[in-house]
Design a protein around this motif. Sequence first.
Motif, PDB file in Angstrom:
ATOM      1  N   GLU A 154       0.728  -1.126   0.025  1.00 33.78           N
ATOM      2  CA  GLU A 154      -0.130   0.070  -0.047  1.00 33.78           C
ATOM      3  C   GLU A 154       0.651   1.363   0.029  1.00 33.78           C
ATOM      4  O   GLU A 154       1.923   1.310   0.889  1.00 33.78           O
ATOM      5  N   ILE A 155       0.585   2.114  -0.989  1.00 36.34           N
ATOM      6  CA  ILE A 155       1.375   3.436  -1.091  1.00 36.34           C
ATOM      7  C   ILE A 155       0.477   4.624  -0.736  1.00 36.34           C
ATOM      8  O   ILE A 155      -0.590   4.978  -1.053  1.00 36.34           O
ATOM      9  N   GLU A 156       0.845   5.360   0.377  1.00 37.70           N
ATOM     10  CA  GLU A 156       0.313   6.646   0.744  1.00 37.70           C
ATOM     11  C   GLU A 156       1.091   7.855   0.325  1.00 37.70           C
ATOM     12  O   GLU A 156       2.284   7.865   0.503  1.00 37.70           O
ATOM     13  N   ARG A 157       0.480   9.066   0.175  1.00 41.61           N
ATOM     14  CA  ARG A 157       0.916  10.171  -0.173  1.00 41.61           C
ATOM     15  C   ARG A 157       0.551  11.455   0.483  1.00 41.61           C
ATOM     16  O   ARG A 157      -0.749  11.292   1.041  1.00 41.61           O
ATOM     17  N   SER A 158       1.265  12.570   1.072  1.00 40.52           N
ATOM     18  CA  SER A 158       0.930  13.500   1.999  1.00 40.52           C
ATOM     19  C   SER A 158       1.435  14.813   1.242  1.00 40.52           C
ATOM     20  O   SER A 158       2.667  14.963   0.806  1.00 40.52           O
ATOM     21  N   VAL A 159       0.584  16.047   1.216  1.00 35.17           N
ATOM     22  CA  VAL A 159       1.074  17.138   0.578  1.00 35.17           C
ATOM     23  C   VAL A 159       1.144  18.309   1.761  1.00 35.17           C
ATOM     24  O   VAL A 159       1.057  19.313   1.449  1.00 35.17           O
ATOM     25  N   ASP A 160       1.008  17.702   3.124  1.00 39.62           N
ATOM     26  CA  ASP A 160       1.119  18.720   4.062  1.00 39.62           C
ATOM     27  C   ASP A 160       2.416  17.959   5.296  1.00 39.62           C
ATOM     28  O   ASP A 160       2.029  18.171   6.244  1.00 39.62           O
ATOM     29  N   SER A 161       3.229  17.542   4.609  1.00 39.50           N
ATOM     30  CA  SER A 161       4.578  17.026   5.210  1.00 39.50           C
ATOM     31  C   SER A 161       4.201  15.701   6.124  1.00 39.50           C
ATOM     32  O   SER A 161       4.539  15.831   7.256  1.00 39.50           O
ATOM     33  N   GLY A 162       3.108  15.030   5.995  1.00 38.87           N
ATOM     34  CA  GLY A 162       2.876  13.793   6.815  1.00 38.87           C
ATOM     35  C   GLY A 162       1.632  14.419   7.768  1.00 38.87           C
ATOM     36  O   GLY A 162       1.377  13.347   8.506  1.00 38.87           O
ATOM     37  N   THR A 163       1.064  15.279   7.676  1.00 41.74           N
ATOM     38  CA  THR A 163      -0.068  15.585   8.692  1.00 41.74           C
ATOM     39  C   THR A 163      -1.379  14.713   8.221  1.00 41.74           C
ATOM     40  O   THR A 163      -1.834  14.067   9.140  1.00 41.74           O
ATOM     41  N   THR A 164      -1.647  14.826   7.044  1.00 44.48           N
ATOM     42  CA  THR A 164      -2.505  13.966   6.482  1.00 44.48           C
ATOM     43  C   THR A 164      -2.390  13.153   5.488  1.00 44.48           C
ATOM     44  O   THR A 164      -1.497  13.451   4.601  1.00 44.48           O
ATOM     45  N   TRP A 165      -2.712  11.862   5.189  1.00 46.28           N
ATOM     46  CA  TRP A 165      -2.310  10.908   4.178  1.00 46.28           C
ATOM     47  C   TRP A 165      -3.498  10.614   3.290  1.00 46.28           C
ATOM     48  O   TRP A 165      -4.537  10.532   3.649  1.00 46.28           O
ATOM     49  N   ASN A 166      -3.173  10.341   1.862  1.00 39.55           N
ATOM     50  CA  ASN A 166      -4.071   9.770   0.932  1.00 39.55           C
ATOM     51  C   ASN A 166      -3.533   8.523   0.444  1.00 39.55           C
ATOM     52  O   ASN A 166      -2.355   8.474   0.131  1.00 39.55           O
ATOM     53  N   ILE A 167      -4.415   7.436   0.136  1.00 45.26           N
ATOM     54  CA  ILE A 167      -3.863   6.336  -0.457  1.00 45.26           C
ATOM     55  C   ILE A 167      -3.659   6.718  -2.159  1.00 45.26           C
ATOM     56  O   ILE A 167      -4.447   7.114  -2.639  1.00 45.26           O
ATOM     57  N   VAL A 168      -2.608   6.286  -2.607  1.00 47.22           N
ATOM     58  CA  VAL A 168      -2.327   6.527  -3.772  1.00 47.22           C
ATOM     59  C   VAL A 168      -2.428   4.905  -4.490  1.00 47.22           C
ATOM     60  O   VAL A 168      -3.043   4.795  -5.505  1.00 47.22           O
ATOM     61  N   SER A 169      -2.032   4.021  -3.799  1.00 44.52           N
ATOM     62  CA  SER A 169      -2.372   2.618  -4.337  1.00 44.52           C
ATOM     63  C   SER A 169      -2.731   1.392  -3.125  1.00 44.52           C
ATOM     64  O   SER A 169      -1.775   1.707  -2.421  1.00 44.52           O
TER      65      SER A 169
END
Length: 907
Positions: A545-560
Amino acid sequence: MKTSVTKSTSIIMTWSAILILCTGMTLPSIGTANATNSIIKVQSGLVTSDSLTTGDTSNWTFAGTATSHDYYEDLQGLHIGIKAPQSGQWVNYYASHSASQPNAELFHAVVTIPDTNVPDGVSNIGLYVEGSDFIPHVGCEAYADSTGYYWVVEQSSDAGQTYTILYITQPSSTPQTQDCTIITNGSNYLKVYIGGNVVFSSTTMDLGMSTPFHTYVQDDTSSRSMHYATYSNYYSTTSENIKVTNNPSNAATVKITDSSGQVLSSASVTSGTATLNVGKYSFPLDGTINVYDSNGNNIASSPVSIYGGDIFSITNTASVSQPPTGLVATTVSSSQINLSWTAPSDDGGSPITGYKIERSTNGGTFSALVSNTASAGTLFSDTGLAASTTYTYRISAINSVGTSLVSNTSSATTNPITPTTSTLTVNTQDSDRNTITGYYTELYQNGNLVDSGYTPYTFTLNNGQTYTIDVVDYGKYEFDHWLDTGSVSANRVISISSNTQITAVYKTVPQFPTGFNATTVSSTQVNLSWSAPTDNGGSPITGYEIERSVDSGTTWNIVSSNTGSTATTFSDIGLTPNTAYTYRASAINVVGTGYASNTASATTTIQLRPITLAQPGLVVSDSLTNKTMTKDQLLANQQFWHYGGSATVNNTPYDISRDPQGFHIGVQSYNDGNWTGFYGVAPSSNATLFHAVVTTPVQTIPTANDFYENGLYVQTGSQNVNYVTCFADTGTAGTVWAVVSATGNVNGATNFNLLWYDSNPNQPLTRDCTIITNGNNYLKVYLDGNMVYTNSTLNLQMPRPLIAFLEPQTSYPGQMLYGTYKDYYSTTDENVKVTNNPSNAARVDIISPSGTVIASGAVNSGVATISIGQYHYPMAANIKVYDSGNNVIASTTNMVNMFGGDVYSVR
């Protein structure tokens, strides 16, 4: 055209005939016509017609400037006779068709010129189509003077005061009687047939002819001898095409054939309609319209009498088929019944294309099993049925009209299943694969509990049945990780066919991946890499499972949610340029998703805008080395290049050929000092830049006062012989390369201006010539990539369009000398433009494959204009756009092949 027209008694030798020969084909006899499809004419394209042989001239108005004139009709046609009061004084007389022709676009007449030559002047006859204001016109004409007679296509925008010759024949080379057909919309489109051959065609003209059109036949002369022109079979139609509409859905091609089966015209069917061109034929055209499907079967055919603009429609009189017969249902197994039947004896006049199959389990209520088999086959297998069950069937046939009534019904009962029993033993283990016992297990079938017990426990089951086994959560263990033949699932579903054992193992998820890293690839892509966990939890890793954040790790979204692969790399694409992203990864096995890795961050680069070609500048090109052709082949196949010159008139030796070394033209004078030449000429165009590599054959000519000239010429397409040339001039002193401009009249050039010449000794025999001109005031010439002449204040008198000649000329009779030419092209400009540049763009560079800046231009109002006229095209290069800080902000993806006049756009 009601005014006199001044005709020249000489022919400009730079015009040559354009002949397109149409070769017929014999129609193959494939399939048979479907009698249910009939073809009828629903709209006639005929506007007006007059055979001109009945003696009735009431539909024509006669007038003109000639005082000595005569006209009459007989079985040969309408005869108009005139003569001039004195030689050289032009007079005319015409017959104008008085009927309104608001929708006509095709006009025809058979025209006969009576004279093979006229010693004391010129006679000129023809069919003319004129705009409603009586000013612009086009004409299909024949004229005779002291040199012979000629067939001509001409166009005028000022009632014949001036005119443009669009086509002309060689002297006395064609019959005196010709079918003339003029097709035009009065705006940009013009096509002319003479004798059934298209001699001129264009879709880019500026005719300025308002509708409705006027038509007339006219006789002009400046001779004192009375002569009679003859005209017959006049008609006008709405179009040069016919349409065949309402074609069946399986129609692929429509062909018109004559009585011998020869194909006269053919077209494919699109959205039920076929459009066929018949403009070259004389109407009415008697033929047969044939419609074929994609297999070549004739599905409609009818003899017809055709005029251009006719619309035909296909009517289908077929009906639905009779029902199939002899349906039989045969049991094959406990889950399969086979069906067979006989095709209908009457298909309703349209072939069977499939069958509808219906099935019932109560003998009364039917539902569609297959709505359309899409096959004419009469066998079908019904599978996946329940055992010991009776099924009833019926069949309907399908053709292009619809679905038939149903066949007889037929029933069959599937075989029963004979159950046998087997045993299933369930074991349990802990996560270290140690046997443990006493855990509660349950057996279900169709959601119902069948049996239960504590492990190890053995169930007795029926073969061929499907069951679900579940080891219930007991104490600290949850048994939903199953091992039998290597497969795993949370609850084990098994179909029993033999004695077997299965084992449930306690569930551990994987540990976290290590060494997680993120790497920027581009403005829209970041690549990730990591190492697999050191502990997979007792079950192989199946994905991540790959996760991504655009706020330096505060919130995460699943990429895959699951990569579905054991690969330890991943590419995240479609990202926003110049943006920071943070990532983490978790391993997945059959149990579930494990713990997350360390985090890693990367920032995408600034987006580099792509540059693409928006408008090509190449007008035409010919390497002149890609074909090997003899003189006879070249003269017979003038598809692009046309050939002519004074050698044919003077009856002096000439030769032409093509091979991998180039295009060769040989000429030889018949005696000292008498000039002769031969040329290849490209069609007229609005090009600005013209190029060819020119090779002259010898360094010197042995006889004094004899010369050999060889070069690239750019000439106006109007009547006068005005041109510029880049050429080699060879005499006893050697070879000199020069640039010359010339002006003249319809007979030839009379004034010559030497603009530049190379005074160096031992000049090369092969040079790269580029001529750039607007035909008005601007001229620039490059030799071998070096600019040798430029001027913007000239009076060249070369109105566009321009034509290009490759031509040697000689006054030397000693031997035939061959000029060689290759790599001809013409383009719309010497510059390229790069448009739609970003607001921060400062300059644009063109860069060679080696990285050298070839040319550069500043950006003004979003556009950069860059001169590349000195280069040989196509020029392989990259285009790069820079901001004021010298940063690349746009670029072509790869090398592009660049031509002068190309327009590129930044996206």
